[in-house]
Design a protein around this motif. Structure first.
Motif, PDB file in Angstrom:
ATOM      1  N   ILE A   1       0.931  -1.305   0.001  1.00 44.99           N
ATOM      2  CA  ILE A   1       0.032  -0.026   0.094  1.00 44.99           C
ATOM      3  C   ILE A   1       0.970   1.147  -0.146  1.00 44.99           C
ATOM      4  CG2 ILE A   1      -1.759   1.300   1.190  1.00 44.99           C
ATOM      5  CD1 ILE A   1      -2.887  -1.309   2.104  1.00 44.99           C
ATOM      6  N   SER A   2       1.919   1.256   0.828  1.00 43.44           N
ATOM      7  CA  SER A   2       2.884   2.534   0.876  1.00 43.44           C
ATOM      8  C   SER A   2       3.319   2.558  -0.590  1.00 43.44           C
ATOM      9  CB  SER A   2       4.060   2.317   1.785  1.00 43.44           C
ATOM     10  OG  SER A   2       4.695   3.291   1.829  1.00 43.44           O
ATOM     11  N   GLY A   3       3.912   1.500  -1.259  1.00 40.15           N
ATOM     12  CA  GLY A   3       4.621   1.703  -2.551  1.00 40.15           C
ATOM     13  C   GLY A   3       3.380   2.101  -3.647  1.00 40.15           C
ATOM     14  N   PHE A   4       2.255   1.479  -3.556  1.00 41.04           N
ATOM     15  CA  PHE A   4       1.174   2.099  -4.319  1.00 41.04           C
ATOM     16  C   PHE A   4       0.782   3.612  -4.305  1.00 41.04           C
ATOM     17  CE2 PHE A   4      -3.297   1.911  -6.261  1.00 41.04           C
ATOM     18  CZ  PHE A   4      -2.941   1.213  -7.539  1.00 41.04           C
ATOM     19  N   ARG A   5       0.573   3.791  -2.951  1.00 33.62           N
ATOM     20  CA  ARG A   5       0.399   5.268  -2.778  1.00 33.62           C
ATOM     21  C   ARG A   5       1.561   6.407  -3.255  1.00 33.62           C
ATOM     22  NH1 ARG A   5      -0.629   5.072   2.943  1.00 33.62           N
ATOM     23  NH2 ARG A   5      -2.831   4.932   2.558  1.00 33.62           N
ATOM     24  N   TYR A   6       2.667   5.721  -3.322  1.00 31.08           N
ATOM     25  CA  TYR A   6       3.843   6.448  -3.604  1.00 31.08           C
ATOM     26  C   TYR A   6       3.545   6.888  -5.212  1.00 31.08           C
ATOM     27  CZ  TYR A   6       8.562   7.716  -5.460  1.00 31.08           C
ATOM     28  OH  TYR A   6       9.544   8.407  -6.258  1.00 31.08           O
ATOM     29  N   GLY A   7       2.958   5.904  -6.035  1.00 26.33           N
ATOM     30  CA  GLY A   7       2.823   6.108  -7.342  1.00 26.33           C
ATOM     31  C   GLY A   7       1.710   7.240  -7.519  1.00 26.33           C
ATOM     32  N   PHE A   8       0.810   7.536  -6.617  1.00 24.64           N
ATOM     33  CA  PHE A   8       0.011   8.625  -6.740  1.00 24.64           C
ATOM     34  C   PHE A   8       0.339   9.882  -6.254  1.00 24.64           C
ATOM     35  CE2 PHE A   8      -2.608   4.924  -7.407  1.00 24.64           C
ATOM     36  CZ  PHE A   8      -3.467   5.403  -8.731  1.00 24.64           C
ATOM     37  N   LEU A   9       1.055   9.706  -4.923  1.00 23.44           N
ATOM     38  CA  LEU A   9       1.289  11.018  -4.482  1.00 23.44           C
ATOM     39  C   LEU A   9       2.790  11.494  -4.354  1.00 23.44           C
ATOM     40  CD1 LEU A   9      -0.706  10.360  -1.059  1.00 23.44           C
ATOM     41  CD2 LEU A   9      -1.477  11.485  -3.117  1.00 23.44           C
ATOM     42  N   GLY A  10       3.588  10.623  -4.584  1.00 20.12           N
ATOM     43  CA  GLY A  10       5.028  10.762  -4.574  1.00 20.12           C
ATOM     44  C   GLY A  10       5.753  10.725  -3.324  1.00 20.12           C
ATOM     45  N   VAL A  11       5.210  10.516  -2.333  1.00 17.12           N
ATOM     46  CA  VAL A  11       5.571  10.181  -1.059  1.00 17.12           C
ATOM     47  C   VAL A  11       5.016   8.796  -0.434  1.00 17.12           C
ATOM     48  CG1 VAL A  11       6.079  12.719  -0.525  1.00 17.12           C
ATOM     49  CG2 VAL A  11       3.738  11.785   0.013  1.00 17.12           C
ATOM     50  N   ALA A  12       5.782   8.327   0.383  1.00 15.43           N
ATOM     51  CA  ALA A  12       5.466   6.926   1.177  1.00 15.43           C
ATOM     52  C   ALA A  12       5.701   6.956   2.512  1.00 15.43           C
ATOM     53  CB  ALA A  12       6.029   6.052   0.282  1.00 15.43           C
ATOM     54  N   ASP A  13       5.256   5.913   3.116  1.00 14.33           N
ATOM     55  CA  ASP A  13       5.453   5.915   4.633  1.00 14.33           C
ATOM     56  C   ASP A  13       6.804   4.956   4.683  1.00 14.33           C
ATOM     57  OD1 ASP A  13       3.294   6.933   6.383  1.00 14.33           O
ATOM     58  OD2 ASP A  13       2.204   5.370   5.257  1.00 14.33           O
ATOM     59  N   SER A  14       7.305   4.261   3.567  1.00 15.29           N
ATOM     60  CA  SER A  14       8.492   3.543   3.911  1.00 15.29           C
ATOM     61  C   SER A  14       9.272   3.602   2.529  1.00 15.29           C
ATOM     62  CB  SER A  14       8.168   1.908   3.970  1.00 15.29           C
ATOM     63  OG  SER A  14       7.555   1.533   3.026  1.00 15.29           O
ATOM     64  N   PRO A  15      10.790   3.518   2.450  1.00 12.81           N
ATOM     65  CA  PRO A  15      11.398   3.326   1.435  1.00 12.81           C
ATOM     66  C   PRO A  15      10.756   2.527   0.101  1.00 12.81           C
ATOM     67  CG  PRO A  15      12.923   3.124   3.219  1.00 12.81           C
ATOM     68  CD  PRO A  15      11.420   3.173   3.577  1.00 12.81           C
ATOM     69  N   VAL A  16      10.763   3.147  -1.034  1.00  8.46           N
ATOM     70  CA  VAL A  16       9.783   2.494  -2.058  1.00  8.46           C
ATOM     71  C   VAL A  16      10.760   1.114  -2.218  1.00  8.46           C
ATOM     72  CG1 VAL A  16       8.905   2.348  -4.083  1.00  8.46           C
ATOM     73  CG2 VAL A  16       8.551   4.291  -2.472  1.00  8.46           C
ATOM     74  N   LEU A  17      11.878   1.322  -2.556  1.00  5.47           N
ATOM     75  CA  LEU A  17      12.819   0.198  -2.772  1.00  5.47           C
ATOM     76  C   LEU A  17      12.986  -0.866  -2.024  1.00  5.47           C
ATOM     77  CD1 LEU A  17      14.796  -0.881  -4.755  1.00  5.47           C
ATOM     78  CD2 LEU A  17      16.686   0.470  -3.750  1.00  5.47           C
ATOM     79  N   VAL A  18      12.783  -0.430  -0.775  1.00  4.20           N
ATOM     80  CA  VAL A  18      12.865  -1.729   0.274  1.00  4.20           C
ATOM     81  C   VAL A  18      11.579  -2.456   0.300  1.00  4.20           C
ATOM     82  CG1 VAL A  18      12.720  -2.103   2.865  1.00  4.20           C
ATOM     83  CG2 VAL A  18      14.523  -0.492   1.849  1.00  4.20           C
ATOM     84  N   GLY A  19      10.547  -1.735   0.050  1.00  2.00           N
ATOM     85  CA  GLY A  19       9.425  -2.504  -0.148  1.00  2.00           C
ATOM     86  C   GLY A  19       9.072  -3.246  -1.339  1.00  2.00           C
ATOM     87  N   SER A  20       9.665  -2.914  -2.396  1.00  2.00           N
ATOM     88  CA  SER A  20       9.848  -3.551  -3.528  1.00  2.00           C
ATOM     89  C   SER A  20      10.478  -4.864  -3.367  1.00  2.00           C
ATOM     90  CB  SER A  20      10.365  -2.740  -4.768  1.00  2.00           C
ATOM     91  OG  SER A  20      10.274  -3.290  -6.256  1.00  2.00           O
ATOM     92  N   VAL A  21      11.767  -4.657  -2.949  1.00  2.00           N
ATOM     93  CA  VAL A  21      12.369  -5.908  -2.470  1.00  2.00           C
ATOM     94  C   VAL A  21      11.847  -7.000  -1.557  1.00  2.00           C
ATOM     95  CG1 VAL A  21      14.647  -6.922  -1.634  1.00  2.00           C
ATOM     96  CG2 VAL A  21      14.691  -4.851  -3.084  1.00  2.00           C
ATOM     97  N   VAL A  22      11.309  -6.429  -0.498  1.00  2.00           N
ATOM     98  CA  VAL A  22      10.392  -7.381   0.358  1.00  2.00           C
ATOM     99  C   VAL A  22       9.364  -8.034  -0.175  1.00  2.00           C
ATOM    100  CG1 VAL A  22       9.037  -7.247   2.233  1.00  2.00           C
ATOM    101  CG2 VAL A  22      11.041  -5.872   2.189  1.00  2.00           C
ATOM    102  N   ILE A  23       8.674  -7.439  -1.125  1.00  2.01           N
ATOM    103  CA  ILE A  23       7.325  -7.992  -1.719  1.00  2.01           C
ATOM    104  C   ILE A  23       7.797  -9.065  -2.749  1.00  2.01           C
ATOM    105  CG2 ILE A  23       4.929  -7.697  -2.941  1.00  2.01           C
ATOM    106  CD1 ILE A  23       5.270  -6.864   0.185  1.00  2.01           C
ATOM    107  N   LEU A  24       8.831  -8.475  -3.560  1.00  2.00           N
ATOM    108  CA  LEU A  24       9.335  -9.602  -4.606  1.00  2.00           C
ATOM    109  C   LEU A  24       9.815 -10.646  -3.914  1.00  2.00           C
ATOM    110  CD1 LEU A  24       9.823 -10.120  -7.825  1.00  2.00           C
ATOM    111  CD2 LEU A  24      11.994  -8.545  -7.257  1.00  2.00           C
ATOM    112  N   GLY A  25      10.601 -10.551  -2.886  1.00  2.00           N
ATOM    113  CA  GLY A  25      11.225 -11.898  -2.166  1.00  2.00           C
ATOM    114  C   GLY A  25      10.192 -12.838  -1.767  1.00  2.00           C
ATOM    115  N   LEU A  26       8.990 -12.067  -1.155  1.00  2.00           N
ATOM    116  CA  LEU A  26       7.723 -12.883  -0.559  1.00  2.00           C
ATOM    117  C   LEU A  26       7.123 -13.525  -1.700  1.00  2.00           C
ATOM    118  CD1 LEU A  26       6.227 -10.619   1.962  1.00  2.00           C
ATOM    119  CD2 LEU A  26       7.556 -12.735   2.412  1.00  2.00           C
ATOM    120  N   ASP A  27       7.134 -12.968  -2.956  1.00  2.00           N
ATOM    121  CA  ASP A  27       6.269 -13.468  -4.129  1.00  2.00           C
ATOM    122  C   ASP A  27       7.136 -14.886  -4.477  1.00  2.00           C
ATOM    123  OD1 ASP A  27       4.273 -11.644  -3.898  1.00  2.00           O
ATOM    124  OD2 ASP A  27       5.081 -10.562  -5.626  1.00  2.00           O
TER     125      ASP A  27
END
Length: 280
Positions: free
Chosen positions: A235-261
């Motif tokens: 949700i934080s990364g998706f929100r970043y796509g609309f607002l340009g800001v996020a609660d967490s580092p976008v790259l970290v979130g991407s790596v975490v979810i990709l690893g879980l996938d």
């Protein structure tokens, strides 16, 4: 479908594979079957979830007086409806990806038609890809319907500032919940089991992921707990796509979810290959 052998043509030896690489025809057929299954009842599988998601927006932005509220996010004051709208879109996508994937194999086991998934000449990877692809398609259909409705909703701005981030985290999140759904469909033996995962795992993780609030406003202990919630990064990364800001580092979130996938994908692949709870 392989063509019929001509008269005098020698048939392949028993045990020699005719389809040596990817069975694109079979993969496409199963994917289309999964998409047609939820499209035949699209009022229930696409439009009803979209309306439910919009009701959340109405409740939080109108009934609770959220129209004039703002949320502080990374030093910016964000209009409250603009803050919750991206989270609502992706939350609807995640829940419907899970619902679609958790139904396929389970209904086959209950109705005794699981052989329709196991007998065709499809590899384990092709079966998993088709099931996941159908669920991801439903997720994007729901997300697209909600996004279009929010574009027309007064007082809400949902024009992406980073379209790649929207698509990337929407895809990562949809695949994550699709694989969770496939895993649930393999494990479950009745609809109560799938409903239990929905009610006690998926729904709480989705609602406690920062959809309706910024985790920066939480107490340190609850903020730490939120960072162990995979839905939070989606949700934080998706929100970043609309607002340009996020609660967490976008790259970290991407790596975490990709690893879980990847972990979930390998787990589902191993269980499908073994036929665990499918060939009993």
């Amino acid at each position: 479908m392989p063509s019929q052998p001509e008269i005098g043509q020698q048939l392949p030896e028993p045990g020699v594979p005719v389809i040596r690489n990817v069975n694109w025809g079979g993969l496409r057929t199963l994917y289309i079957k999964e998409v047609r299954r939820f499209f035949k009842v699209q009022l229930q599988t696409v439009w009803a979830p979209a309306v439910t998601t919009l009701l959340f927006l109405v409740i939080f932005s109108v009934a609770l007086g959220g129209g004039g509220r703002t949320v502080a996010l990374q030093g910016r004051e964000i209009h409250f409806p603009d803050f919750i709208a991206p989270g609502l879109i992706v939350m609807g996508m995640l829940q419907n990806a899970f619902a679609n994937a958790s139904f396929s194999l389970l209904v086959g086991k209950i109705q005794g038609t699981i052989v329709d998934y196991l007998m065709p000449p499809l590899s384990t990877a092709e079966l998993l890809a088709a099931l996941t692809g159908g669920a991801v398609t439903r997720a994007f259909c729901v997300g697209g319907a909600v996004w279009i409705a929010m574009l027309l909703w007064p007082g809400v701005h949902v024009i992406p500032v980073n379209g790649f981030a929207v698509l990337w985290f929407g895809l990562l999140g949809s695949v994550f919940l699709s694989l969770m759904g496939v895993l649930t469909s393999i494990w479950a033996t009745k609809f109560d089991h799938a409903a239990a995962v929905t009610n006690f795992v998926v729904a709480p993780l989705a609602l406690l992921s920062g959809t309706f609030y910024s985790v920066d406003r939480l107490a340190p202990a609850f903020r730490t707990i939120s960072h162990f919630n995979p839905f939070f990064y989606i949700i934080s990364g998706f929100r970043y796509g609309f607002l340009g800001v996020a609660d967490s580092p976008v790259l970290v979130g991407s790596v975490v979810i990709l690893g879980l996938d990847l972990v979930l994908g390998l787990t589902c692949y191993a269980l499908l290959r073994r036929g665990w709870k499918l060939k009993n």
